[in-house]
Design a protein around this motif. Structure first.
Motif, PDB file in Angstrom:
ATOM      1  N   MET A  49       0.829  -1.204   0.000  1.00  0.00           N
ATOM      2  CA  MET A  49       0.000   0.000   0.000  1.00  0.00           C
ATOM      3  C   MET A  49       0.867   1.260   0.000  1.00  0.00           C
ATOM      4  SD  MET A  49      -2.964   1.264   2.632  1.00  0.00           S
ATOM      5  CE  MET A  49      -1.846   1.827   3.890  1.00  0.00           C
ATOM      6  N   LEU A  50       1.987   1.247   0.734  1.00  0.00           N
ATOM      7  CA  LEU A  50       2.855   2.422   0.749  1.00  0.00           C
ATOM      8  C   LEU A  50       3.427   2.706  -0.642  1.00  0.00           C
ATOM      9  CD1 LEU A  50       4.817   2.114   4.111  1.00  0.00           C
ATOM     10  CD2 LEU A  50       2.903   3.611   3.557  1.00  0.00           C
ATOM     11  N   ILE A  51       3.790   1.653  -1.363  1.00  0.00           N
ATOM     12  CA  ILE A  51       4.285   1.831  -2.729  1.00  0.00           C
ATOM     13  C   ILE A  51       3.169   2.394  -3.609  1.00  0.00           C
ATOM     14  CG2 ILE A  51       5.236   0.671  -4.750  1.00  0.00           C
ATOM     15  CD1 ILE A  51       6.254  -1.513  -2.761  1.00  0.00           C
ATOM     16  N   TYR A  52       1.983   1.851  -3.454  1.00  0.00           N
ATOM     17  CA  TYR A  52       0.822   2.309  -4.214  1.00  0.00           C
ATOM     18  C   TYR A  52       0.575   3.801  -3.964  1.00  0.00           C
ATOM     19  CZ  TYR A  52      -4.116   2.777  -5.475  1.00  0.00           C
ATOM     20  OH  TYR A  52      -5.303   3.209  -6.006  1.00  0.00           O
ATOM     21  N   LEU A  53       0.606   4.193  -2.688  1.00  0.00           N
ATOM     22  CA  LEU A  53       0.372   5.599  -2.342  1.00  0.00           C
ATOM     23  C   LEU A  53       1.497   6.497  -2.840  1.00  0.00           C
ATOM     24  CD1 LEU A  53      -1.045   5.172   1.274  1.00  0.00           C
ATOM     25  CD2 LEU A  53      -2.311   5.668  -0.827  1.00  0.00           C
ATOM     26  N   ALA A  54       2.740   6.018  -2.799  1.00  0.00           N
ATOM     27  CA  ALA A  54       3.866   6.801  -3.304  1.00  0.00           C
ATOM     28  C   ALA A  54       3.726   7.017  -4.806  1.00  0.00           C
ATOM     29  CB  ALA A  54       5.192   6.107  -2.982  1.00  0.00           C
ATOM     30  N   TYR A  55       3.377   5.968  -5.512  1.00  0.00           N
ATOM     31  CA  TYR A  55       3.213   6.086  -6.964  1.00  0.00           C
ATOM     32  C   TYR A  55       2.112   7.081  -7.315  1.00  0.00           C
ATOM     33  CZ  TYR A  55       1.827   4.996 -11.731  1.00  0.00           C
ATOM     34  OH  TYR A  55       1.483   5.111 -13.048  1.00  0.00           O
ATOM     35  N   HIS A  56       0.933   6.881  -6.746  1.00  0.00           N
ATOM     36  CA  HIS A  56      -0.187   7.752  -7.099  1.00  0.00           C
ATOM     37  C   HIS A  56      -0.008   9.167  -6.549  1.00  0.00           C
ATOM     38  CE1 HIS A  56      -2.633   4.916  -9.267  1.00  0.00           C
ATOM     39  NE2 HIS A  56      -2.306   4.004  -8.374  1.00  0.00           N
ATOM     40  N   GLY A  57       0.633   9.295  -5.406  1.00  0.00           N
ATOM     41  CA  GLY A  57       0.903  10.632  -4.871  1.00  0.00           C
ATOM     42  C   GLY A  57       1.884  11.403  -5.733  1.00  0.00           C
ATOM     43  N   SER A  58       2.871  10.716  -6.286  1.00  0.00           N
ATOM     44  CA  SER A  58       3.866  11.407  -7.114  1.00  0.00           C
ATOM     45  C   SER A  58       3.296  11.856  -8.448  1.00  0.00           C
ATOM     46  CB  SER A  58       5.082  10.509  -7.348  1.00  0.00           C
ATOM     47  OG  SER A  58       4.753   9.447  -8.222  1.00  0.00           O
ATOM     48  N   ARG A  59       2.256  11.212  -8.914  1.00  0.00           N
ATOM     49  CA  ARG A  59       1.681  11.560 -10.212  1.00  0.00           C
ATOM     50  C   ARG A  59       0.891  12.867 -10.164  1.00  0.00           C
ATOM     51  NH1 ARG A  59       5.394   8.905 -11.374  1.00  0.00           N
ATOM     52  NH2 ARG A  59       5.306   6.934 -12.433  1.00  0.00           N
ATOM     53  N   TRP A  60       0.619  13.395  -8.986  1.00  0.00           N
ATOM     54  CA  TRP A  60      -0.055  14.686  -8.870  1.00  0.00           C
ATOM     55  C   TRP A  60       0.915  15.841  -9.064  1.00  0.00           C
ATOM     56  CZ3 TRP A  60      -3.244  13.787  -3.781  1.00  0.00           C
ATOM     57  CH2 TRP A  60      -4.300  12.919  -4.050  1.00  0.00           C
ATOM     58  N   ILE A  61       2.200  15.544  -8.990  1.00  0.00           N
ATOM     59  CA  ILE A  61       3.227  16.579  -9.052  1.00  0.00           C
ATOM     60  C   ILE A  61       3.899  16.508 -10.421  1.00  0.00           C
ATOM     61  CG2 ILE A  61       5.369  17.391  -7.976  1.00  0.00           C
ATOM     62  CD1 ILE A  61       4.430  15.880  -5.434  1.00  0.00           C
ATOM     63  N   PRO A  62       4.143  17.658 -11.051  1.00  0.00           N
ATOM     64  CA  PRO A  62       4.863  17.628 -12.335  1.00  0.00           C
ATOM     65  C   PRO A  62       6.217  16.934 -12.191  1.00  0.00           C
ATOM     66  CG  PRO A  62       3.974  19.812 -11.920  1.00  0.00           C
ATOM     67  CD  PRO A  62       3.750  19.006 -10.680  1.00  0.00           C
ATOM     68  N   ARG A  63       6.621  16.255 -13.238  1.00  0.00           N
ATOM     69  CA  ARG A  63       7.821  15.416 -13.204  1.00  0.00           C
ATOM     70  C   ARG A  63       9.071  16.166 -12.759  1.00  0.00           C
ATOM     71  NH1 ARG A  63       9.957  11.635 -18.119  1.00  0.00           N
ATOM     72  NH2 ARG A  63      10.529   9.916 -16.757  1.00  0.00           N
ATOM     73  N   LYS A  64       9.227  17.390 -13.182  1.00  0.00           N
ATOM     74  CA  LYS A  64      10.432  18.163 -12.867  1.00  0.00           C
ATOM     75  C   LYS A  64      10.422  18.738 -11.449  1.00  0.00           C
ATOM     76  CE  LYS A  64      11.707  19.232 -17.522  1.00  0.00           C
ATOM     77  NZ  LYS A  64      12.588  18.212 -17.885  1.00  0.00           N
ATOM     78  N   GLN A  65       9.294  18.629 -10.756  1.00  0.00           N
ATOM     79  CA  GLN A  65       9.190  19.192  -9.410  1.00  0.00           C
ATOM     80  C   GLN A  65       8.989  18.119  -8.342  1.00  0.00           C
ATOM     81  OE1 GLN A  65       5.956  21.928  -9.763  1.00  0.00           O
ATOM     82  NE2 GLN A  65       7.089  23.344 -11.046  1.00  0.00           N
ATOM     83  N   ARG A  66       9.467  16.923  -8.574  1.00  0.00           N
ATOM     84  CA  ARG A  66       9.247  15.814  -7.648  1.00  0.00           C
ATOM     85  C   ARG A  66      10.323  15.664  -6.587  1.00  0.00           C
ATOM     86  NH1 ARG A  66       6.985  11.237 -11.770  1.00  0.00           N
ATOM     87  NH2 ARG A  66       5.116  12.377 -12.357  1.00  0.00           N
ATOM     88  N   LEU A  67      11.273  16.590  -6.502  1.00  0.00           N
ATOM     89  CA  LEU A  67      12.326  16.471  -5.497  1.00  0.00           C
ATOM     90  C   LEU A  67      11.743  16.531  -4.084  1.00  0.00           C
ATOM     91  CD1 LEU A  67      15.297  16.253  -4.742  1.00  0.00           C
ATOM     92  CD2 LEU A  67      15.413  18.739  -4.836  1.00  0.00           C
ATOM     93  N   LYS A  68      10.810  17.440  -3.850  1.00  0.00           N
ATOM     94  CA  LYS A  68      10.183  17.534  -2.524  1.00  0.00           C
ATOM     95  C   LYS A  68       9.458  16.236  -2.182  1.00  0.00           C
ATOM     96  CE  LYS A  68       9.535  22.495  -2.770  1.00  0.00           C
ATOM     97  NZ  LYS A  68       8.583  23.586  -2.924  1.00  0.00           N
ATOM     98  N   PHE A  69       8.824  15.640  -3.179  1.00  0.00           N
ATOM     99  CA  PHE A  69       8.131  14.379  -2.926  1.00  0.00           C
ATOM    100  C   PHE A  69       9.126  13.278  -2.600  1.00  0.00           C
ATOM    101  CE2 PHE A  69       5.916  10.454  -3.823  1.00  0.00           C
ATOM    102  CZ  PHE A  69       4.709  10.680  -3.185  1.00  0.00           C
ATOM    103  N   GLN A  70      10.295  13.290  -3.235  1.00  0.00           N
ATOM    104  CA  GLN A  70      11.329  12.303  -2.928  1.00  0.00           C
ATOM    105  C   GLN A  70      11.811  12.447  -1.488  1.00  0.00           C
ATOM    106  OE1 GLN A  70      12.322   9.664  -4.507  1.00  0.00           O
ATOM    107  NE2 GLN A  70      10.949  10.099  -6.198  1.00  0.00           N
ATOM    108  N   ILE A  71      11.855  13.672  -0.997  1.00  0.00           N
ATOM    109  CA  ILE A  71      12.235  13.902   0.407  1.00  0.00           C
ATOM    110  C   ILE A  71      11.170  13.328   1.334  1.00  0.00           C
ATOM    111  CG2 ILE A  71      12.633  15.695   2.151  1.00  0.00           C
ATOM    112  CD1 ILE A  71      13.891  17.367  -0.180  1.00  0.00           C
ATOM    113  N   VAL A  72       9.908  13.566   1.017  1.00  0.00           N
ATOM    114  CA  VAL A  72       8.813  12.983   1.803  1.00  0.00           C
ATOM    115  C   VAL A  72       8.878  11.460   1.738  1.00  0.00           C
ATOM    116  CG1 VAL A  72       6.295  12.741   1.936  1.00  0.00           C
ATOM    117  CG2 VAL A  72       7.310  14.992   1.582  1.00  0.00           C
ATOM    118  N   ASN A  73       9.172  10.923   0.569  1.00  0.00           N
ATOM    119  CA  ASN A  73       9.301   9.481   0.388  1.00  0.00           C
ATOM    120  C   ASN A  73      10.428   8.933   1.271  1.00  0.00           C
ATOM    121  OD1 ASN A  73       8.739   6.977  -0.700  1.00  0.00           O
ATOM    122  ND2 ASN A  73       9.846   7.340  -2.599  1.00  0.00           N
ATOM    123  N   ALA A  74      11.558   9.631   1.323  1.00  0.00           N
ATOM    124  CA  ALA A  74      12.675   9.200   2.167  1.00  0.00           C
ATOM    125  C   ALA A  74      12.308   9.237   3.645  1.00  0.00           C
ATOM    126  CB  ALA A  74      13.893  10.077   1.906  1.00  0.00           C
TER     127      ALA A  74
END
Length: 169
Positions: free
Chosen positions: A5-30
């Motif tokens: 489920m965490l992988i599922y949420l990470a995948y779908h959560g990242s798709r709301w953010i434009p590809r070039k602006q996903r660094l903040k999401f990667q920090i949340v993921n970490a």
């Protein structure tokens, strides 16, 4: 199923953010990966965790740590790669099946390890937390699966009646 489920949420959560602006999401993921792994390492590192317990909760926690590392890899890859290759999707779903089995084993071991709360309390409570998380995430996917099944035939409502208007002849 919790890690699936965490992988599922990470995948779908990242798709709301434009590809070039996903660094903040990667920090949340970490941070989420850290929040999953650190308590497990803390419990496995405690001297009380190696005491005798009738059930192999320590072995189960070791397997859970291995699954957590695999899940962290999937969540990072799924948030960076676009589009996801079919082989990666297949391995993700295989991981979900294995994660479901691991959650079932955790549940069975925890329910049969009531005496371990006296000898290895941290290990028992970590196993109990993983059991609850597994049950809740399985419920999440059961609801998602039910919603998916209702959309398989978009022309019918929940009672099975055809919603499409009658076509005049």
């Amino acid at each position: 199923m919790f890690l699936y489920m965490l992988i599922y949420l990470a995948y779908h959560g990242s798709r709301w953010i434009p590809r070039k602006q996903r660094l903040k999401f990667q920090i949340v993921n970490a941070v989420v990966i850290t929040l999953v792994l650190v308590p497990q390492f803390y419990v496995i590192g405690r001297s009380k965790s190696s005491r005798y317990c009738k059930q192999p909760l320590l072995n189960n926690l070791s397997a859970s740590i291995a699954f957590s590392f695999i899940a962290s890899g999937f969540s990072v890859i799924f948030t960076l790669i676009e589009p996801i290759p079919q082989s990666l999707w297949a391995s993700y779903h295989l991981f979900g099946l294995l994660s479901c089995g691991e959650g079932l084993c955790t549940t069975i071991l925890t329910l049969t390890a009531k005496d371990c709360v006296k000898t290895t309390p941290e290990l028992y409570y970590m196993s109990l937390f993983q059991t609850v998380a597994s049950i809740l995430s399985t419920g999440f996917f059961m609801v998602r699966g039910g919603l998916w099944l209702t959309k398989l035939n978009p022309g019918t409502d929940l009672s099975g009646n055809n919603e499409s208007p009658a076509v005049p002849h």
